[in-house]
Scaffold this active site. Sequence first.
Site, PDB file in Angstrom:
ATOM      1  N   HIS A  21       0.844  -1.200   0.000  1.00 50.19           N
ATOM      2  CA  HIS A  21       0.000   0.000   0.000  1.00 50.19           C
ATOM      3  C   HIS A  21       0.881   1.252   0.000  1.00 50.19           C
ATOM      4  CE1 HIS A  21      -3.513   2.480   1.517  1.00 50.19           C
ATOM      5  NE2 HIS A  21      -2.479   3.243   1.835  1.00 50.19           N
ATOM      6  N   GLU A  22       1.866   1.281   0.889  1.00 54.22           N
ATOM      7  CA  GLU A  22       2.737   2.455   0.970  1.00 54.22           C
ATOM      8  C   GLU A  22       3.638   2.562  -0.256  1.00 54.22           C
ATOM      9  OE1 GLU A  22       1.685   4.443   3.037  1.00 54.22           O
ATOM     10  OE2 GLU A  22       0.608   3.051   4.334  1.00 54.22           O
TER      11      GLU A  22
ATOM     12  N   HIS B 139      -5.373   8.789  -2.170  1.00 56.61           N
ATOM     13  CA  HIS B 139      -5.942   7.535  -2.668  1.00 56.61           C
ATOM     14  C   HIS B 139      -6.787   7.848  -3.904  1.00 56.61           C
ATOM     15  CE1 HIS B 139      -5.307   6.469   1.689  1.00 56.61           C
ATOM     16  NE2 HIS B 139      -4.544   5.614   1.042  1.00 56.61           N
TER      17      HIS B 139
END
Length: 182
Positions: free
Chosen positions: A81-82, A98
């Site tokens: 995700h990061e 996002h």
Amino acid sequence: MPLLPLLPLFHRLNREHFSGALAADGQPLVAIRWSDGRMSRTAGFYRRGPGVGGDRGCEIVLSRPVLSPLPQEAIESTLCHEMIHAWVDLVLRRREGHGPHFHACMAAINAQQDRFQVSVRHRFPVPAKPPRWWAVCPQCQQRSPYKRRVTNAACRRCCERHHGGHWHPSCVLVYESADQAC
């Protein structure tokens, strides 16, 4: 479960999902580290700016308290995700949280493998933090937990009941330290 070294995991995810774009000459474009133990409400974050991540100017930090009790899939999902944030920022050169590029990359990664799922928000168990203060209404004695003292906060129920919904000094909450409260 002992914490995994993040660098080998980063390089594997970089090869598998980012075509190696997050490294140059075998070195990550972003600093990667475990938190020092204070990060207890979020699983990880990506940030950039002057003085961040040494000479790289950006870093990924994963939460030791949140992720250490969880299986490896949670660590991979959070790191990935990061890494998407880093990819959007460093490779695509876009400033978005996002946004559409993040969602497109996340969907592609989730479609091409089934070891873990990347999501916008984690649903990992976060250790409950006890309140630092108890706010007590001097009129009805109702007790409410507070993280910090709020000046002139009043009991809504008593203000509505006794003062037509208007703030009144007789309803101002009195704070007790949670350490000394019963």
